[in-house]
Design a protein around this motif. Structure first.
Motif, short mmCIF file in Angstrom:
data_model
loop_
_atom_site.label_atom_id
_atom_site.label_comp_id
_atom_site.label_asym_id
_atom_site.label_seq_id
_atom_site.Cartn_x
_atom_site.Cartn_y
_atom_site.Cartn_z
N GLY A 182 4.20 -1.93 -14.55
CA GLY A 182 3.09 -1.80 -14.32
C GLY A 182 2.30 -3.47 -15.50
N HIS A 199 1.01 -4.00 -8.86
CA HIS A 199 0.66 -2.61 -8.69
C HIS A 199 1.15 -2.28 -7.10
CE1 HIS A 199 -1.51 -1.87 -12.77
NE2 HIS A 199 -0.16 -2.19 -12.39
N LYS A 222 -3.11 1.35 -8.93
CA LYS A 222 -2.03 2.83 -8.87
C LYS A 222 -2.27 3.79 -8.21
CE LYS A 222 0.01 1.66 -12.77
NZ LYS A 222 1.91 1.94 -13.18
#
Length: 315
Positions: free
Chosen positions: A57, A71, A110
């Motif tokens: 990430g 992501h 995310k």
């Protein structure tokens, strides 16, 4: 048990790799020649693995390393590669307040990555984690270098939010428990044992670093402007735009709701002077932290290393 770690040379991934048996661990990152969006390369890396610890990430966008690319597209590739390789479990490190439709590309991507894992059909654990600190982090490191460089330090907003920092040792304990299947819930909130204001966290770090800057509250818009400025001008920004949003919201409770970890697995170590001291970096901010200095031959390689670190880092 054989484990593949995506983002294995980043902050969390590196610490996890150090904890696991090296003969049964596969480190996957751009530095090891496996791009996060290359399904074929990922599937080959995952071959023979039982679990994928998805730690890859970024907390800022840099060139083609966008939030959407790393992501979302990266997680899509990880899931497909895991299917091809016969991986039986995915453990994903996400962010405590990752959620949809909130106006932050970091939070939203995310969340989209979480959803890909949830609907993968593969057994999984999603760790919605707060701020993790330790040697090589982006929290203690940047605060320390800032207070060594500047006589003043701005706190975010006139009503301070709270944080629950997680020692990297605790974060790795949680990851190992998830890898071993000892966490019953599929999505859990991971938060540190202590809750206090961001200002208190910074004051503790400054005291351990031997500095006493003047603290003053600054409007949130000025912190966001500073984040944009430092993303433009610094190799690794003092504060990224995504981090400014995190600090504005606070990092002490999950959004949306997720249950806390079971007792016995839940982080328990304090944000102590000893752990802060172990995470203190060497030096302060200098000219080699500025992107404009990339042209200087003596600084070019250090700049490249810092950029690689950003590309591999987990928030």
């Amino acid at each position: 048990m054989r484990v593949a770690i995506t983002g294995g040379t980043g902050f969390v991934g590196r610490h996890l790799a150090e904890r696991l048996d090296s003969t049964e661990t596969v480190v996957v990152s751009r530095r090891t020649g496996v791009p996060i969006d290359d399904v074929d390369a990922l599937a080959a890396a995952f071959a023979g693995c039982d679990v994928v610890a998805h730690c890859a990430g970024i907390n800022r966008e840099l060139g083609d390393q966008t939030f959407e690319h790393v992501h979302v597209e990266g997680t899509r590739a990880v899931v497909e590669a895991a299917r091809r390789a016969g991986v039986t479990r995915i453990v994903m490190v996400s962010f405590l307040r990752a959620r949809p439709d909130c106006g932050s590309a970091y939070h939203e991507t995310k969340w989209a990555a979480e959803e890909l894992v949830r609907h993968s059909g593969i057994d999984h654990t999603i760790l919605k984690s707060g701020m993790i600190y330790g040697p090589g982090d982006h929290m203690v490191n940047h605060v320390t270098r800032a207070v060594r460089t500047l006589p003043m330090f701005a706190t975010v907003g006139f009503r301070e939010r709270t944080v629950r920092p997680i020692p990297v040792e605790d974060a790795i304990d949680v990851l190992v428990a998830a890898i071993e299947g000892r966490i019953p819930e599929q999505t859990v909130a991971v938060m540190g044992a202590e809750e206090f204001t961001l200002g208190e966290a910074v004051r503790r770090i400054a005291r351990v670093a031997g500095r006493r800057p003047v603290f003053f509250p600054a409007p949130v818009w000025t912190i966001r402007a500073l984040a944009q400025l430092t993303e433009w001008t610094m190799v690794v920004p003092l504060v990224a735009k995504a981090q400014a949003r995190m600090l504005d919201e606070g990092v002490s409770e999950p959004a949306p709701f997720a249950p806390e970890l079971p007792l016995g697995i839940r982080p328990s170590r304090a944000f102590s002077d000893e752990r802060i001291r172990a995470a203190l970096p060497v030096g302060r901010f200098g000219l080699d932290d500025l992107r404009i200095m990339q042209w200087r031959p003596g600084l070019r390689r250090r700049t490249e290393v810092k950029q690689e670190t950003v590309a591999d880092a987990i928030e």
